[in-house]
Every structure is written in C-alpha cells, then in structure tokens.
Design a protein around this motif. Structure first.
Motif, PDB file in Angstrom:
ATOM      1  N   TYR A 230     -40.426  -5.754 -63.628  1.00 52.19           N
ATOM      2  CA  TYR A 230     -39.190  -6.537 -63.633  1.00 52.19           C
ATOM      3  C   TYR A 230     -38.126  -5.861 -64.498  1.00 52.19           C
ATOM      4  O   TYR A 230     -36.958  -5.758 -64.098  1.00 52.19           O
ATOM      5  N   LEU A 231     -38.524  -5.388 -65.658  1.00 50.79           N
ATOM      6  CA  LEU A 231     -37.582  -4.718 -66.549  1.00 50.79           C
ATOM      7  C   LEU A 231     -37.058  -3.430 -65.928  1.00 50.79           C
ATOM      8  O   LEU A 231     -35.856  -3.127 -66.014  1.00 50.79           O
ATOM      9  N   MET A 232     -37.934  -2.671 -65.285  1.00 50.49           N
ATOM     10  CA  MET A 232     -37.498  -1.437 -64.642  1.00 50.49           C
ATOM     11  C   MET A 232     -36.546  -1.722 -63.482  1.00 50.49           C
ATOM     12  O   MET A 232     -35.536  -1.030 -63.309  1.00 50.49           O
ATOM     13  N   LEU A 233     -36.856  -2.749 -62.686  1.00 49.37           N
ATOM     14  CA  LEU A 233     -36.004  -3.091 -61.550  1.00 49.37           C
ATOM     15  C   LEU A 233     -34.610  -3.499 -62.001  1.00 49.37           C
ATOM     16  O   LEU A 233     -33.602  -2.991 -61.487  1.00 49.37           O
ATOM     17  N   THR A 234     -34.537  -4.412 -62.952  1.00 45.34           N
ATOM     18  CA  THR A 234     -33.227  -4.876 -63.411  1.00 45.34           C
ATOM     19  C   THR A 234     -32.453  -3.768 -64.119  1.00 45.34           C
ATOM     20  O   THR A 234     -31.224  -3.699 -64.004  1.00 45.34           O
ATOM     21  N   SER A 235     -33.147  -2.902 -64.830  1.00 48.60           N
ATOM     22  CA  SER A 235     -32.471  -1.791 -65.510  1.00 48.60           C
ATOM     23  C   SER A 235     -31.861  -0.828 -64.496  1.00 48.60           C
ATOM     24  O   SER A 235     -30.724  -0.367 -64.662  1.00 48.60           O
TER      25      SER A 235
ATOM     26  N   ARG B 212     -40.291 -16.250 -61.112  1.00 47.66           N
ATOM     27  CA  ARG B 212     -39.837 -15.609 -59.875  1.00 47.66           C
ATOM     28  C   ARG B 212     -38.904 -14.452 -60.242  1.00 47.66           C
ATOM     29  O   ARG B 212     -37.679 -14.599 -60.273  1.00 47.66           O
ATOM     30  N   PRO B 213     -39.465 -13.295 -60.544  1.00 46.07           N
ATOM     31  CA  PRO B 213     -38.669 -12.168 -61.052  1.00 46.07           C
ATOM     32  C   PRO B 213     -37.612 -11.652 -60.084  1.00 46.07           C
ATOM     33  O   PRO B 213     -36.525 -11.260 -60.513  1.00 46.07           O
ATOM     34  N   LEU B 214     -37.903 -11.636 -58.795  1.00 44.55           N
ATOM     35  CA  LEU B 214     -36.912 -11.129 -57.839  1.00 44.55           C
ATOM     36  C   LEU B 214     -35.680 -12.026 -57.798  1.00 44.55           C
ATOM     37  O   LEU B 214     -34.540 -11.541 -57.754  1.00 44.55           O
ATOM     38  N   LEU B 215     -35.902 -13.327 -57.825  1.00 40.52           N
ATOM     39  CA  LEU B 215     -34.780 -14.259 -57.840  1.00 40.52           C
ATOM     40  C   LEU B 215     -34.001 -14.138 -59.146  1.00 40.52           C
ATOM     41  O   LEU B 215     -32.760 -14.189 -59.149  1.00 40.52           O
ATOM     42  N   SER B 216     -34.710 -13.964 -60.246  1.00 45.09           N
ATOM     43  CA  SER B 216     -34.047 -13.797 -61.542  1.00 45.09           C
ATOM     44  C   SER B 216     -33.184 -12.538 -61.552  1.00 45.09           C
ATOM     45  O   SER B 216     -32.064 -12.544 -62.084  1.00 45.09           O
ATOM     46  N   SER B 217     -33.686 -11.455 -60.967  1.00 43.86           N
ATOM     47  CA  SER B 217     -32.913 -10.211 -60.897  1.00 43.86           C
ATOM     48  C   SER B 217     -31.646 -10.399 -60.076  1.00 43.86           C
ATOM     49  O   SER B 217     -30.567  -9.923 -60.455  1.00 43.86           O
ATOM     50  N   THR B 218     -31.775 -11.098 -58.954  1.00 42.95           N
ATOM     51  CA  THR B 218     -30.617 -11.331 -58.091  1.00 42.95           C
ATOM     52  C   THR B 218     -29.557 -12.160 -58.800  1.00 42.95           C
ATOM     53  O   THR B 218     -28.356 -11.846 -58.743  1.00 42.95           O
ATOM     54  N   ILE B 219     -29.985 -13.211 -59.473  1.00 40.68           N
ATOM     55  CA  ILE B 219     -29.038 -14.067 -60.198  1.00 40.68           C
ATOM     56  C   ILE B 219     -28.346 -13.280 -61.300  1.00 40.68           C
ATOM     57  O   ILE B 219     -27.134 -13.416 -61.519  1.00 40.68           O
TER      58      ILE B 219
ATOM     59  N   PHE C 285     -48.014 -24.152 -72.656  1.00 44.50           N
ATOM     60  CA  PHE C 285     -48.601 -24.831 -71.501  1.00 44.50           C
ATOM     61  C   PHE C 285     -48.500 -24.032 -70.204  1.00 44.50           C
ATOM     62  O   PHE C 285     -48.804 -24.549 -69.134  1.00 44.50           O
ATOM     63  N   ILE C 286     -48.060 -22.773 -70.276  1.00 42.47           N
ATOM     64  CA  ILE C 286     -48.084 -21.908 -69.102  1.00 42.47           C
ATOM     65  C   ILE C 286     -48.706 -20.569 -69.481  1.00 42.47           C
ATOM     66  O   ILE C 286     -48.672 -20.158 -70.645  1.00 42.47           O
ATOM     67  N   LYS C 287     -49.272 -19.911 -68.506  1.00 47.19           N
ATOM     68  CA  LYS C 287     -49.873 -18.603 -68.733  1.00 47.19           C
ATOM     69  C   LYS C 287     -48.788 -17.539 -68.752  1.00 47.19           C
ATOM     70  O   LYS C 287     -47.900 -17.518 -67.902  1.00 47.19           O
ATOM     71  N   LEU C 288     -48.863 -16.660 -69.732  1.00 42.61           N
ATOM     72  CA  LEU C 288     -47.886 -15.587 -69.824  1.00 42.61           C
ATOM     73  C   LEU C 288     -48.011 -14.656 -68.628  1.00 42.61           C
ATOM     74  O   LEU C 288     -49.112 -14.384 -68.149  1.00 42.61           O
ATOM     75  N   GLN C 289     -46.894 -14.160 -68.153  1.00 42.10           N
ATOM     76  CA  GLN C 289     -46.934 -13.180 -67.081  1.00 42.10           C
ATOM     77  C   GLN C 289     -47.557 -11.888 -67.607  1.00 42.10           C
ATOM     78  O   GLN C 289     -47.331 -11.500 -68.754  1.00 42.10           O
ATOM     79  N   ASN C 290     -48.328 -11.226 -66.751  1.00 44.29           N
ATOM     80  CA  ASN C 290     -49.002 -10.015 -67.210  1.00 44.29           C
ATOM     81  C   ASN C 290     -47.988  -8.908 -67.487  1.00 44.29           C
ATOM     82  O   ASN C 290     -46.840  -8.954 -67.048  1.00 44.29           O
ATOM     83  N   TYR C 291     -48.442  -7.925 -68.222  1.00 42.52           N
ATOM     84  CA  TYR C 291     -47.540  -6.872 -68.680  1.00 42.52           C
ATOM     85  C   TYR C 291     -47.000  -6.032 -67.530  1.00 42.52           C
ATOM     86  O   TYR C 291     -45.862  -5.564 -67.587  1.00 42.52           O
ATOM     87  N   MET C 292     -47.791  -5.830 -66.495  1.00 40.68           N
ATOM     88  CA  MET C 292     -47.324  -5.032 -65.370  1.00 40.68           C
ATOM     89  C   MET C 292     -46.145  -5.699 -64.669  1.00 40.68           C
ATOM     90  O   MET C 292     -45.165  -5.036 -64.310  1.00 40.68           O
ATOM     91  N   ARG C 293     -46.211  -7.004 -64.477  1.00 43.76           N
ATOM     92  CA  ARG C 293     -45.113  -7.727 -63.828  1.00 43.76           C
ATOM     93  C   ARG C 293     -43.847  -7.656 -64.677  1.00 43.76           C
ATOM     94  O   ARG C 293     -42.747  -7.452 -64.157  1.00 43.76           O
ATOM     95  N   ARG C 294     -44.000  -7.827 -65.978  1.00 44.64           N
ATOM     96  CA  ARG C 294     -42.830  -7.749 -66.856  1.00 44.64           C
ATOM     97  C   ARG C 294     -42.266  -6.333 -66.903  1.00 44.64           C
ATOM     98  O   ARG C 294     -41.046  -6.141 -66.955  1.00 44.64           O
ATOM     99  N   PHE C 295     -43.147  -5.342 -66.873  1.00 45.96           N
ATOM    100  CA  PHE C 295     -42.702  -3.950 -66.873  1.00 45.96           C
ATOM    101  C   PHE C 295     -41.911  -3.632 -65.603  1.00 45.96           C
ATOM    102  O   PHE C 295     -40.828  -3.033 -65.659  1.00 45.96           O
TER     103      PHE C 295
END
Length: 202
Positions: free
Chosen positions: A134-139, A72-79, A122-132
């Motif tokens: 997320y990184l841009m938002l938090t930065s 949950r990237p939005l929640l992670s950014s908020t925290i 045991f979990i699928k990695l998040q795709n690169y676009m979502r991680r990109f």
C-alpha cells in the motif's frame, strides 16, 4: 504482540517532519500555502491518528467507518489521490478554492494514513506485506501525479510539497521495515516448543 508496541518509534520518526518540511520549503522558496499543505498532509493527519491510537478513540461509533475504510487499501489510495492531489488542480474553479482544497486535502490525508498507522485492540492489524504494498503504491502514484502535473501545467509550484511528501514516505517506509524486521526476529516460545519436544497435555 502489543498493539502500541512501535508507536513511540513512529512518533519519533515523525518528529523529523518539522525540520524536514522547514528546510525543504526554505530552500525552494515556496509559497506559504504549500507549507500549509505539507503540514496538514504529512504532519497533522498522521499525528491525529497516533493520538487516536493512544487515547483509543476508535471505540467511538462515529469513527468506525474509518476502521472499515482502512481495511480497503485500493479505495484509500484512490480517495487520497483524488482528494489530496487532483483537487489542487480542480478546485481553482471555485471562489474559495484554497479552503475547499485544504478541506479535501485533510480528509484525503486522514484516509491515506489510516491503513498505515491505525491500531486498535478489537481488530487484527494488517500484515506487513499489505502495508508495504500500500505504501509503495501510494508513493508511486504521488510521484507520478506530480511529475505529470509539472509536465502538463509547465509549473513547479508544488515542488516543495512533492519533496516533503517523498521524504516523509521514505521515513514511513524505514519505520515499517524496522517494525517488520523486529516482528520476524521475535519468536514465540509457546509455538516453538512443540517442534522440539512433546507438549504436556496437562
């Protein structure tokens, strides 16, 4: 794709952290407390996640909540913003504000790095676009908060922490782009074969 394919590259890039942080904090002559903040947020937190990846600690039930939160990237950014940034200004009302802030900083930093670095089988990695994204938002939030803090508080005591963070985020972005490019360049022969000739049913 192997789960830990690019862990070594990421670890090597983060080895630049010590040199970068020392140089920035030395040039800006910041207080030792700011260096401790940088070490926790951009050194210890990502290092622990990489260690957990290597030792496969995510199989422990006590750490499963981190895996769920990393999806949950939005929640992670908020925290991250509340714990690592806002808490620095708010905890001055507490008697032991430095220790309170460092605790919240460590927690928020750990949550911040999880969506970017956490890997387990045991979990699928998040795709690169979502991680990109997320990184841009938090930065962006990281920089905007510091700039607004400098404006309203009329102080630049966290300037070294800001520059260290920006440098590490650029390194992480560079690492993510390299990993993304390598994944796009590699082709899967099993999938490609069917486009050019019939695949045998045997």
């Amino acid at each position: 794709m192997k789960v830990y394919k690019n862990s070594i590259l990421t670890l090597l890039l983060y080895s630049l952290f010590i040199i970068t942080a020392l140089a920035i904090h030395h040039l800006l002559s910041s207080t030792p407390f700011q260096y401790v903040r940088s070490t926790i947020c951009f050194g210890l937190a990502p290092a622990f996640i990489l260690y957990a990846n290597h030792k496969q600690l995510w199989f422990r039930s006590s750490l499963r909540w981190i895996i769920k939160l990393s999806r949950r990237p939005l929640l992670s950014s908020t925290i991250f913003v509340m714990s690592a940034l806002v808490s620095f200004d708010l905890t001055f009302h507490f008697p032991i504000h430095e220790f309170v802030h460092l605790f919240l900083l460590g927690f928020g930093s750990f949550i911040y790095w999880a969506p970017l670095l956490l890997q387990c089988s045991f979990i699928k990695l998040q795709n690169y676009m979502r991680r990109f994204l997320y990184l841009m938002l938090t930065s962006i939030l990281f920089v905007l908060y510091h700039e607004s803090s400098f404006y309203f508080r009329e102080g630049t005591d966290t300037e070294a922490f800001l520059y260290t963070g920006v440098m590490i985020m650029i390194i992480q972005l560079f690492s993510l782009i390299i990993e993304w490019a390598e994944s796009e360049r590699d082709t899967d022969p099993v999938n490609v074969k069917g486009y050019f000739k019939s695949v045998s049913k045997n």
